[in-house]
Design a protein around this motif. Structure first.
Motif, short mmCIF file in Angstrom:
data_model
loop_
_atom_site.label_atom_id
_atom_site.label_comp_id
_atom_site.label_asym_id
_atom_site.label_seq_id
_atom_site.Cartn_x
_atom_site.Cartn_y
_atom_site.Cartn_z
N ARG A 359 0.83 -1.22 0.00
CA ARG A 359 0.00 0.00 0.00
C ARG A 359 0.86 1.26 0.00
O ARG A 359 0.61 2.21 -0.75
N VAL A 360 1.90 1.27 0.85
CA VAL A 360 2.79 2.43 0.92
C VAL A 360 3.58 2.57 -0.38
O VAL A 360 3.80 3.69 -0.87
N ALA A 361 4.00 1.44 -0.95
CA ALA A 361 4.74 1.49 -2.20
C ALA A 361 3.89 2.12 -3.31
O ALA A 361 4.39 2.93 -4.11
N ILE A 362 2.61 1.78 -3.35
CA ILE A 362 1.72 2.34 -4.37
C ILE A 362 1.58 3.86 -4.16
O ILE A 362 1.65 4.64 -5.13
N GLU A 363 1.42 4.29 -2.92
CA GLU A 363 1.29 5.73 -2.65
C GLU A 363 2.59 6.47 -2.95
O GLU A 363 2.56 7.57 -3.50
N LEU A 364 3.73 5.85 -2.61
CA LEU A 364 5.01 6.50 -2.90
C LEU A 364 5.22 6.62 -4.40
O LEU A 364 5.66 7.67 -4.90
N ALA A 365 4.89 5.56 -5.14
CA ALA A 365 5.05 5.61 -6.60
C ALA A 365 4.18 6.71 -7.19
O ALA A 365 4.62 7.44 -8.10
N SER A 366 2.97 6.86 -6.67
CA SER A 366 2.08 7.91 -7.17
C SER A 366 2.67 9.29 -6.90
O SER A 366 2.65 10.18 -7.77
N ALA A 367 3.22 9.50 -5.69
CA ALA A 367 3.82 10.80 -5.36
C ALA A 367 5.06 11.07 -6.21
O ALA A 367 5.27 12.20 -6.67
N LEU A 368 5.88 10.04 -6.42
CA LEU A 368 7.08 10.21 -7.25
C LEU A 368 6.71 10.57 -8.68
O LEU A 368 7.31 11.47 -9.29
N GLU A 369 5.73 9.88 -9.22
CA GLU A 369 5.32 10.16 -10.60
C GLU A 369 4.75 11.57 -10.71
O GLU A 369 5.05 12.30 -11.66
N ALA A 370 3.95 11.97 -9.74
CA ALA A 370 3.37 13.32 -9.77
C ALA A 370 4.44 14.39 -9.64
O ALA A 370 4.25 15.52 -10.12
N SER A 371 5.56 14.05 -8.98
CA SER A 371 6.64 15.02 -8.84
C SER A 371 7.64 14.96 -10.00
O SER A 371 8.64 15.67 -9.99
N GLY A 372 7.35 14.09 -10.98
CA GLY A 372 8.19 14.04 -12.19
C GLY A 372 9.19 12.92 -12.24
O GLY A 372 9.89 12.76 -13.24
N ASP A 373 9.30 12.11 -11.18
CA ASP A 373 10.29 11.02 -11.17
C ASP A 373 9.60 9.71 -11.55
O ASP A 373 9.45 8.79 -10.73
N ARG A 374 9.20 9.61 -12.81
CA ARG A 374 8.45 8.44 -13.27
C ARG A 374 9.29 7.17 -13.23
O ARG A 374 8.80 6.09 -12.93
#
Length: 547
Positions: A359-374
């Motif tokens: 669950r945390v990994a999914i949220e972190l990935a979403s935040a990273l992608e939104a900040s430009g680190d796809r």
């Protein structure tokens, strides 16, 4: 309870063993008559509560007619009703040695072994007893026999062993004779729900809840089914009444608050959560839900305050930083969200495996992608997939991340892996179908995939949009237009859906409708569209409409 008749012919014609002992003297008619009298006497004595006398009568009858399988089966039933499982099994097995098809003996063996399974010392013993019980109960019903007690017991075991097709058939037959029997209804609903037949499950539960409104399990289940069917307005009154009738039941109060939010009543939902938190101020789950509701209402500061309350209650609970990160993302601080989740994911990685890591990994990935680190977002999900390869939520997010990163081959492989795990996953069917359609690849496959999704959820606007778009991409806008119009009607502010509908109109040379629909797309949410490209298409449609 239905008892077998005393079968004299079967008793007298039992087959001898291959290597028999010295033959017993033939049973005389007088002995048979005496045995029958003792059989009747045994049943009468049991009816009067004289169990010892009944056992003695049956024993005397068996001594007179040793091959009387029905008497042995009746004695087995008496032992079972008296709670003497070992003796019941012994006598029933003896009856089957004489008459392998004896229904009452199979009945007793099935019911007793099913009861013993509940207290089996090991999983292996439990599974063995359940398997044996099912076999005997099936034999008890062989030849089209009807026995409500056996039918409900067998239905219960079918549900327990996930043999849902058999359970549905058995329980429907039982309920035809015993309509409204609560346990039968609930077992049937469990199998219908487990096999994705949610509308049928709702139809089965509604009369029970109407007739027995105080059955908390049935009513809460019906409300949950309504919510999962996209009918929150119908779920809400049930959650409200359950919470009112059970004011000390925290989970029911929480579900009521959640139902209010799902029905769009954010203020009422927030108030209900605050009242519940006032009665249970250290209940972390309430503060986490409250944080999510505040985010949904656009109250980022209040969401962050609720998140910090979690950390004050229990600094080791991962829901605290998770809620804080969600609050930061809600206000657009995606880098701050990622910075909050990074150390949490590291800590979870070192601990025991739980669903929280994914669950945390999914949220972190979403935040990273939104900040430009796809790129790092994909790596986080790949790592989570490696650590929990059975988590389909991670796999779906990874497939979507690959697709957004334009890594279409691994995205397709991930989607197809999801469908291998669950061929009836409508979200995966639609996602793969839309990706193929959007790229103009394997368009026949795309149409087939989305049709499978719509067969499961026929009114889903996303699936309708995907099907219509696939047809447009195939050059068959006439086939896709109706689906796109339904999707646009359900989501009138979705710019991407309106863009697809406008493309259909344009392909059909209905340029005026195309231009008007692109105008609506530009006035919509503008999510997932290229505004400049849509403007150019709109202008071209206007030009062609003016010819």
């Amino acid at each position: 309870m239905t008892w077998l008749a005393f079968g004299l012919a079967a008793s007298l014609l039992a087959q001898p063993p291959q290597t028999p002992p010295p033959p017993a003297p033939p049973v005389t008619p007088a002995a048979t008559g005496d045995a029958y009298f003792l059989f009747i006497q045994g049943r009468m004595l049991e009816g009067r509560g004289d169990v010892a006398g009944a056992i003695a009568a049956y024993r005397q009858a068996i001594a007179l007619v040793p091959a009387a399988a029905d008497v042995l089966a009746e004695l087995a039933g008496l032992y079972a009703r008296d709670g003497r499982a070992t003796e019941a099994l012994t006598e029933a097995e003896a009856a089957l040695k004489i008459d392998a098809a004896n229904h009452e003996a199979h009945r007793i063996l099935g019911l007793v072994r099913a009861a013993l399974a509940d207290n089996a010392p090991s999983t292996a013993d439990r599974d063995r007893l359940v398997t044996q019980a099912i076999g005997h109960l099936e034999q008890a019903l062989a030849g089209g026999r009807r026995d409500p007690g056996v039918e409900i017991s067998l239905g219960r075991l079918y549900v327990r062993t996930s043999q849902h097709a058999k359970a549905i058939a058995m329980l429907r037959a039982f309920l035809n004779d015993q309509p409204g029997y609560p346990e039968g209804v609930l077992l049937l609903v469990e199998s219908l729900d487990a096999t994705g037949k949610v509308p049928q499950a709702i139809i089965g539960l509604e009369p029970l809840v109407r007739d027995e409104p105080d059955l908390v399990q049935a009513r809460s289940w019906l409300a949950d089914l309504y919510e999962r069917s996209g009918r929150p307005a119908e779920a809400l009154p049930h959650w409200r009444e359950l919470a009112r009738a059970n004011p000390r039941n925290g989970p029911l109060r929480t579900r009521y608050a959640t139902a209010l939010v799902n029905a769009g009543q954010l203020d009422a939902g927030r108030q209900a959560l605050l009242e519940a938190a006032g009665d249970a101020p250290r209940d972390v789950s309430l503060w986490y839900l409250l944080s999510q509701v505040e985010n949904r209402a656009g109250n980022a500061d209040a969401a962050e305050a609720a998140a910090r309350r979690i950390s004050d209650i229990d600094s080791s609970d991962p829901r605290g930083p998770l809620a804080l990160a969600e609050a930061k993302s809600a206000r657009g601080d995606h880098r701050g969200a990622a910075a909050t989740l990074d150390p949490l994911l590291t800590a979870l990685r070192a601990g025991p495996g739980t669903g929280m890591y994914a669950r945390v990994a999914i949220e972190l990935a979403s935040a990273l992608e939104a900040s430009g680190d796809r790129g790092r977002a994909v790596r986080v999900l790949e790592d989570a997939r490696t650590r929990d390869d059975g988590n389909t939520s991670v796999l779906f997010e990874l497939a979507s991340a690959y697709e957004r990163d334009r890594r279409y081959d691994p995205a397709e492989r991930a989607y197809r892996e999801l469908l291998r795990l669950d061929p009836a996953d409508p979200a995966a069917l639609n996602a793969l179908g839309f990706m193929l359609a959007d790229r103009r690849e394997k368009l026949d496959d795309a149409v087939a995939l989305v049709k499978r999704a719509l067969a499961i959820d026929p009114d889903n606007p996303s699936y309708l949009d995907s099907l219509g778009w696939a047809y447009v991409q195939k050059g068959q806008a006439g086939l896709g237009r109706a689906s796109l119009e339904r999707a646009a009607s359900a989501r009138p502010a979705s710019s991407v859906v309106l863009d697809h509908l406008a493309e259909a109109f344009f392909q059909l040379r209905q340029y005026r409708d195309a231009a008007a629909t692109w105008d609506r797309a530009l006035a919509g949410d503008r999510d997932s569209i290229d505004v400049e490209a849509v403007t150019k298409k709109r202008d071209r449609a206007r030009h062609l409409a003016g010819r």
